[in-house]
Design a protein around this motif. Structure first.
Motif, PDB file in Angstrom:
ATOM      1  N   MET A  79       0.844  -1.197   0.000  1.00  0.00           N
ATOM      2  CA  MET A  79       0.000   0.000   0.000  1.00  0.00           C
ATOM      3  C   MET A  79       0.869   1.233   0.000  1.00  0.00           C
ATOM      4  O   MET A  79       1.840   1.325   0.738  1.00  0.00           O
ATOM      5  N   SER A  80       0.545   2.186  -0.834  1.00  0.00           N
ATOM      6  CA  SER A  80       1.308   3.416  -0.924  1.00  0.00           C
ATOM      7  C   SER A  80       0.517   4.558  -0.342  1.00  0.00           C
ATOM      8  O   SER A  80      -0.707   4.520  -0.283  1.00  0.00           O
ATOM      9  N   VAL A  81       1.241   5.572   0.084  1.00  0.00           N
ATOM     10  CA  VAL A  81       0.593   6.763   0.620  1.00  0.00           C
ATOM     11  C   VAL A  81       1.253   7.987   0.008  1.00  0.00           C
ATOM     12  O   VAL A  81       2.458   8.001  -0.167  1.00  0.00           O
ATOM     13  N   SER A  82       0.446   8.936  -0.362  1.00  0.00           N
ATOM     14  CA  SER A  82       0.995  10.178  -0.898  1.00  0.00           C
ATOM     15  C   SER A  82       1.043  11.210   0.205  1.00  0.00           C
ATOM     16  O   SER A  82       0.291  11.144   1.174  1.00  0.00           O
ATOM     17  N   VAL A  83       1.968  12.163   0.046  1.00  0.00           N
ATOM     18  CA  VAL A  83       2.100  13.229   1.033  1.00  0.00           C
ATOM     19  C   VAL A  83       1.279  14.423   0.587  1.00  0.00           C
ATOM     20  O   VAL A  83       1.459  14.941  -0.512  1.00  0.00           O
ATOM     21  N   ASP A  84       0.356  14.823   1.406  1.00  0.00           N
ATOM     22  CA  ASP A  84      -0.480  15.977   1.122  1.00  0.00           C
ATOM     23  C   ASP A  84       0.376  17.237   1.197  1.00  0.00           C
ATOM     24  O   ASP A  84       0.943  17.531   2.248  1.00  0.00           O
ATOM     25  N   PRO A  85       0.530  17.988   0.092  1.00  0.00           N
ATOM     26  CA  PRO A  85       1.386  19.165   0.123  1.00  0.00           C
ATOM     27  C   PRO A  85       0.922  20.229   1.100  1.00  0.00           C
ATOM     28  O   PRO A  85       1.685  21.105   1.471  1.00  0.00           O
ATOM     29  N   THR A  86      -0.347  20.151   1.544  1.00  0.00           N
ATOM     30  CA  THR A  86      -0.803  21.150   2.512  1.00  0.00           C
ATOM     31  C   THR A  86      -0.445  20.745   3.932  1.00  0.00           C
ATOM     32  O   THR A  86      -0.661  21.512   4.871  1.00  0.00           O
ATOM     33  N   PHE A  87       0.093  19.511   4.094  1.00  0.00           N
ATOM     34  CA  PHE A  87       0.423  19.033   5.440  1.00  0.00           C
ATOM     35  C   PHE A  87       1.518  19.889   6.074  1.00  0.00           C
ATOM     36  O   PHE A  87       1.533  20.133   7.253  1.00  0.00           O
ATOM     37  N   GLU A 110       5.345   1.848  10.773  1.00  0.00           N
ATOM     38  CA  GLU A 110       4.350   2.088  11.824  1.00  0.00           C
ATOM     39  C   GLU A 110       2.928   2.121  11.271  1.00  0.00           C
ATOM     40  O   GLU A 110       1.964   1.833  11.990  1.00  0.00           O
ATOM     41  N   LEU A 111       2.798   2.478   9.986  1.00  0.00           N
ATOM     42  CA  LEU A 111       1.472   2.556   9.365  1.00  0.00           C
ATOM     43  C   LEU A 111       1.236   1.428   8.367  1.00  0.00           C
ATOM     44  O   LEU A 111       0.150   1.323   7.803  1.00  0.00           O
ATOM     45  N   GLY A 112       2.279   0.615   8.136  1.00  0.00           N
ATOM     46  CA  GLY A 112       2.157  -0.419   7.117  1.00  0.00           C
ATOM     47  C   GLY A 112       2.025   0.180   5.735  1.00  0.00           C
ATOM     48  O   GLY A 112       1.377  -0.401   4.851  1.00  0.00           O
ATOM     49  N   GLN A 113       2.638   1.318   5.517  1.00  0.00           N
ATOM     50  CA  GLN A 113       2.540   2.031   4.253  1.00  0.00           C
ATOM     51  C   GLN A 113       3.928   2.414   3.760  1.00  0.00           C
ATOM     52  O   GLN A 113       4.948   2.116   4.404  1.00  0.00           O
ATOM     53  N   GLU A 114       3.978   3.069   2.631  1.00  0.00           N
ATOM     54  CA  GLU A 114       5.227   3.564   2.080  1.00  0.00           C
ATOM     55  C   GLU A 114       4.948   4.774   1.198  1.00  0.00           C
ATOM     56  O   GLU A 114       3.813   4.971   0.747  1.00  0.00           O
ATOM     57  N   VAL A 115       5.972   5.552   0.999  1.00  0.00           N
ATOM     58  CA  VAL A 115       5.907   6.636   0.028  1.00  0.00           C
ATOM     59  C   VAL A 115       6.775   6.232  -1.157  1.00  0.00           C
ATOM     60  O   VAL A 115       7.956   5.913  -0.982  1.00  0.00           O
ATOM     61  N   GLN A 116       6.192   6.209  -2.342  1.00  0.00           N
ATOM     62  CA  GLN A 116       6.944   5.898  -3.552  1.00  0.00           C
ATOM     63  C   GLN A 116       7.216   7.191  -4.307  1.00  0.00           C
ATOM     64  O   GLN A 116       6.317   8.013  -4.494  1.00  0.00           O
ATOM     65  N   ALA A 117       8.447   7.364  -4.718  1.00  0.00           N
ATOM     66  CA  ALA A 117       8.823   8.579  -5.428  1.00  0.00           C
ATOM     67  C   ALA A 117       8.128   8.637  -6.790  1.00  0.00           C
ATOM     68  O   ALA A 117       8.013   7.623  -7.485  1.00  0.00           O
ATOM     69  N   VAL A 118       7.661   9.809  -7.147  1.00  0.00           N
ATOM     70  CA  VAL A 118       7.061  10.013  -8.463  1.00  0.00           C
ATOM     71  C   VAL A 118       8.080  10.681  -9.379  1.00  0.00           C
ATOM     72  O   VAL A 118       9.118  11.170  -8.933  1.00  0.00           O
ATOM     73  N   GLY A 119       7.791  10.684 -10.666  1.00  0.00           N
ATOM     74  CA  GLY A 119       8.692  11.257 -11.650  1.00  0.00           C
ATOM     75  C   GLY A 119       9.071  12.683 -11.307  1.00  0.00           C
ATOM     76  O   GLY A 119       8.233  13.492 -10.932  1.00  0.00           O
TER      77      GLY A 119
END
Length: 376
Positions: free
Chosen positions: A1-9, A197-206
């Motif tokens: 499972m992937s997770v994206s980072v909300d730029p407003t975070f 800790e969340l069972g997730q990952e961030v995958q780099a985009v182009g």
């Protein structure tokens, strides 16, 4: 499972107010970047603001077809700039290596500004840089209240760059502890940042890549592991090849800094700049410019950046306590502070240089007297 980072975070920096002492590169040179983008018809990698050719032109300077002048940001071998820019368009990260004062940070900032339009995704490396600065941290109030969650996660600049397809920067990589450095291995090889800790990952985009800088005088502090070094393409930034090239760099930067400090435009001080640069080059090379006299070198680096500092301080002295004209007395105190880092050994080196070289050099009597006065 992937997770994206909300730029407003994380709040974006936004436009800098006009009164800031040092605007980010993308703000200070917004006009040039916009002009390049408007006339740039070459292929651009994913999420790049400019093509590699336009990025290189932004750093090296030039004149566009419509007459817009792009000021040089880096005065040095063009091929080095082209290799650095090309590296960022591949899957390898870029390591800018060199002695202190060779514009590593300056080049990395302008590369990020031209490629991504944002040079602020920065990790400053120190002996105390924690793993969280590269991976992610936690908002402990939210963590204690509700346990690990997306809302409690605090993304690092590197995580944000991965999720948004931008360029991250890591300054002074070799000052970071080795175990923290190696946090980058999975990021650079797999282009993935796990969040167990969340069972997730961030995958780099182009568009994602990373620029690191390192001081080659820090070898042995926290050397890069072979596994991490393989993830980088290393570009060594040299000291300026000639006196004239270094004088040009110092004059340009002093003018830019002077305008940011609201110093009035000073009359031509190129002769004093050339003397400062000559002294620095001779002492760090251990020989006079004519090759006739061997010299002892002081413990400091005597870099171009330090020459810029000496001359800038001299112009400030001339403006506020003189007649506005840069003279030998205005740079003498700065020279002493730059050369004499070790009060015992360096002072001997400086005194020998003054007596054996400066005293005998035609047209340098005023410089000799000024340096002797502050050295007394």
């Amino acid at each position: 499972m992937s997770v994206s980072v909300d730029p407003t975070f994380v709040e974006p920096s936004g436009k800098q107010p006009t009164e800031v002492l040092r605007p980010h590169a993308e703000d200070a040179f917004a006009g040039e970047l916009a002009a390049l983008a408007a006339q740039d018809d070459r292929p651009r990698p994913a999420r790049w603001k400019l093509s590699p050719w336009a990025v290189a032109t932004y750093l090296r300077g030039g004149t566009l077809p419509d007459g817009t002048v792009i000021t040089p940001k880096y005065v040095g071998p063009r091929r080095l700039v082209e290799v650095a820019v090309t590296t960022l368009a591949t899957d390898r990260a870029l390591l800018l290596l060199g002695v202190p004062g060779t514009a590593k940070t300056w080049v990395s900032e302008h590369l990020a500004a031209a490629v991504s339009g944002d040079s602020t995704l920065l990790v400053q490396g120190t002996a105390g840089t924690p793993e969280e600065a590269i991976r992610y941290g936690w908002n402990y109030a939210r963590l204690l209240a509700g346990g690990p969650s997306r809302d409690a996660l605090v993304p690092s600049p590197v995580m944000r760059a991965m999720a948004e397809g931008m360029t991250a920067r890591v300054e002074e990589l070799t000052r970071i502890p080795a175990d923290v450095q190696d946090t980058l291995i999975t990021i650079l090889s797999e282009k993935t940042l796990p969040i167990p800790e969340l069972g997730q990952e961030v995958q780099a985009v182009g568009g994602f890549n990373l620029i690191a800088t390192a001081n080659d005088r820090d070898r042995g502090v926290n050397d890069l592991s072979s596994a991490l070094r393989r993830r980088f393409n290393t570009v060594v930034l040299p000291l300026p090849e000639s006196v004239e090239a270094e004088v040009d760099i110092v004059a340009r930067r002093v003018d830019q800094i002077g305008r940011s400090l609201d110093l009035p435009a000073a009359p031509d001080g190129i002769d004093e700049i050339r003397r400062v640069v000559t002294v620095f080059r001779e002492l760090r090379d251990g020989v006079t410019a004519d090759g006739r006299t061997k010299l002892k070198s002081p413990s400091g680096t005597l870099s171009t950046a330090e020459a810029i500092s000496v001359v800038t301080n001299g112009f400030a002295l001339a403006t506020h306590f003189g007649d506005g004209v840069l003279r030998a007395g205005d740079v003498a105190a700065g020279m002493l502070g730059a050369v004499v880092r070790d009060p015992a050994a360096d002072r001997v080196v400086w005194q020998e240089y003054l007596e054996a070289v400066v005293r005998e050099r035609d047209g340098w009597k005023d410089f000799y007297r000024a340096c002797r006065e502050v050295s007394a």
